[in-house]
Design an enzyme around this catalytic site. Structure first.
Site, short mmCIF file in Angstrom:
data_model
loop_
_atom_site.label_atom_id
_atom_site.label_comp_id
_atom_site.label_asym_id
_atom_site.label_seq_id
_atom_site.Cartn_x
_atom_site.Cartn_y
_atom_site.Cartn_z
N ASP A 181 0.82 -1.21 0.00
CA ASP A 181 0.00 0.00 0.00
C ASP A 181 0.86 1.27 0.00
O ASP A 181 1.85 1.37 0.73
CB ASP A 181 -0.86 -0.03 1.28
CG ASP A 181 -1.88 1.10 1.35
OD1 ASP A 181 -2.83 1.09 0.57
OD2 ASP A 181 -1.70 2.01 2.20
N GLU A 244 1.47 -0.35 -4.89
CA GLU A 244 0.58 0.78 -5.17
C GLU A 244 1.44 2.02 -4.99
O GLU A 244 1.85 2.34 -3.88
CB GLU A 244 -0.60 0.81 -4.21
CG GLU A 244 -1.61 1.87 -4.62
CD GLU A 244 -2.35 2.52 -3.44
OE1 GLU A 244 -3.49 2.95 -3.65
OE2 GLU A 244 -1.80 2.62 -2.34
C1 NOJ Z 1 -4.62 3.07 -0.54
C2 NOJ Z 1 -5.80 2.19 -0.22
O1 NOJ Z 1 -6.25 1.56 -1.39
C3 NOJ Z 1 -6.84 3.09 0.41
O2 NOJ Z 1 -8.06 2.41 0.57
C4 NOJ Z 1 -6.32 3.64 1.71
O3 NOJ Z 1 -7.24 4.58 2.22
C5 NOJ Z 1 -4.95 4.33 1.54
N1 NOJ Z 1 -4.06 3.59 0.68
C6 NOJ Z 1 -4.27 4.52 2.87
O4 NOJ Z 1 -3.81 3.31 3.39
#
Ligand code: NOJ
Length: 478
Positions: A181, A244
């Site tokens: 993430d 991500e």
């Molecule tokens: C990306 C995640 O997909 C999202 O749902 C989240 O709020 C943020 N990162 C923070 O962790």
């Protein structure tokens, strides 16, 4: 590789508490196998106060009782493996929950202001200052997202050691890899300099207060590769790691050195317009290791974002690209947004303050009852059926979105070679992959199809020479 994203709260409830869980996932693996996916990415299942749908982790090595147990995850990994499906977990290395014991007991693992107040102008991704006052009276801490999510200090080697241990822990439970993430947020400027005003739109469609700044110092600082290397070391060389990274693909290189793939958000946010799609695909391909995604739990569902008429064409485009492809649960049903949290419910856990519940409604498994067999209890969020019906119905109805996605996944196995001859002509995007030709009409009206041979699969009946509005096809190249 095709990866199916599961939002655990909304996939399938096995115990009637209205919330999806890990045993619920186990009992629907036949659906994933029927589609033909290679892996499933399970959203966060760790113990969490759910201020951010589980992206606020209170124990990296546990499972929240609402989702099950560590043994359930082990069972899921093994059961999926038997069906040829790898299990990927979501790991959140940038921040913990404010209720993680580390925050209370090991403050040195977090980022603190040197002053009695915010030291700079940094903003949180959901708006507001990125600094909040510590409830334990130790000053001001940084949070790139909600205040309930204090940022870990990746300049402290202890953080890297801890997170690497977490990945190794889950590998030992049978987990094949991880979706990591918000990697762009791992390293910030050690001098905490102010972010300058933004000079243009940012890639991610975020909160306006956040997007008003260029995140030059609050994210993506030199040395981040070392942090990602620590995650790789913990996961092992054979783990699949997808990052991500909320940055344009041409800035992914230091991360990609240690990852297998990163999401190409250019494609995610491209207007449904041939030229824009072409530019996005070009950007992803140039970065290398692109993985493709058009939908997830953070943004409106495809039907609402690009129009229902284009959903099938989007599935075709996505599944015709080389490299890993991610499908969000319900995309195969052409599910649309729901109404979001129930009337009168507060924007507080389990509901999302940033308003993303509308994209996270539970899966309609059958046509039965008010809750479509998602739960025997009362669902945490209403179950909204797809216009073309539930998963069970779509599996048997010829021409349904689910059957189309399944056929695409099967045909995808025959597509070989890189993207070549990528063109956008008069609203039609087209490219060749080896012996196959892919064409997508984004014009909204009928267009001439690029010259090709036999049509192998198409969204709607197309003639030899014409692609209807919303049409897309894969044919033999000539
Ligand atoms: C990306 C995640 O997909 C999202 O749902 C989240 O709020 C943020 N990162 C923070 O962790």
């Amino acid at each position: 590789m095709v990866v199916y994203q599961i939002y655990p709260r909304s996939f399938a409830d096995s115990d009637g508490d209205g919330v999806g869980d890990v045993p619920g996932v186990c009992s629907h693996l036949d659906h994933l196998q029927w589609l033909g996916v290679d892996a499933l990415w399970l959203g966060p299942i760790n113990p969490s106060p759910m201020a951010d749908g589980g992206y606020d982790v209170a124990d990296y090595r546990g499972v929240d009782p609402v989702f099950g147990t560590v043994e359930d995850v082990e069972r899921l990994a093994a059961a999926a493996k038997r069906r040829g499906i790898d299990l990927l977990l979501d790991v959140v290395p940038c921040h913990t929950s404010i209720e993680h014991p580390w925050f209370r007991d090991r403050p040195e693992l977090y980022v603190w202001s040197p002053e009695d107040g915010p030291p700079n102008n940094w903003r949180g991704a959901f708006g507001g200052p990125a600094w909040s006052q510590d409830p334990h009276g130790r000053g001001w801490y940084l949070h790139s997202f909600y205040a309930e999510q204090p940022d870990l200090d990746w300049r402290n080697p202890e953080v890297a050691r801890e997170l690497a241990g977490v990945l190794a822990f889950w590998r030992a439970k049978g987990v094949a890899g991880f979706r990591l993430d918000a990697l762009q947020q791992l390293l910030k400027d050690p001098e905490l300099r102010d972010d300058p005003p933004a000079t243009g739109p940012s890639l991610m469609a975020g909160h306006p207060e956040h997007e008003a700044l260029e995140h030059r110092f609050s994210s993506d600082r030199p040395g981040v590769g070392q942090a990602v290397a620590a995650l790789r070391a913990g996961a092992g060389d054979d783990a699949f790691l997808v990052g991500e990274i909320g940055l344009p693909a041409d800035r992914h290189a230091p991360y990609l050195e240690h990852l297998d793939a990163s999401f190409c958000f250019e494609l995610f946010f491209a207007a449904w317009e041939a030229e824009a799609l072409k530019d996005a695909i070009t950007a992803g391909l140039a970065a290398g290791k692109a993985s493709w995604v058009l939908s997830n739990h953070d943004f409106p569902r495809l039907a609402d974002r690009i129009g229902r008429a284009n959903v099938a064409a989007a599935a075709l485009l996505l599944l015709a690209l080389p490299g890993p492809v991610f499908l969000f649960q319900g995309d195969e049903l052409a599910l649309g947004n729901g109404p979001g949290r129930p009337p009168g419910a507060l924007p507080a856990p389990p509901y999302d303050r940033a308003g993303r519940d509308a994209f996270r409604h539970p899966m309609p498994w059958t046509e039965l009852g008010p809750h479509h067999d998602f739960t025997a209890g009362t669902p945490w969020l209403e179950v909204v059926n797809a216009p073309e019906g539930s998963a069970k119905r779509q599996r048997v109805v010829p021409g349904s979105p689910a059957r189309f996605v399944r056929e695409l996944i099967a045909l995808r196995r025959r597509l070989a070679g890189p993207v070549e001859d990528l063109t956008a002509d008069d609203g039609v995007l087209s490219f060749r992959r080896g012996e196959h030709l892919v064409a997508v009409n984004t014009a909204g009206v009928e267009r001439r199809a690029p010259p090709g041979g036999d049509v192998l699969l198409a969204t709607v009946n197309r003639s030899d020479s014409l692609l209807p509005a919303g049409g897309a096809s894969i044919s033999q190249a000539v």
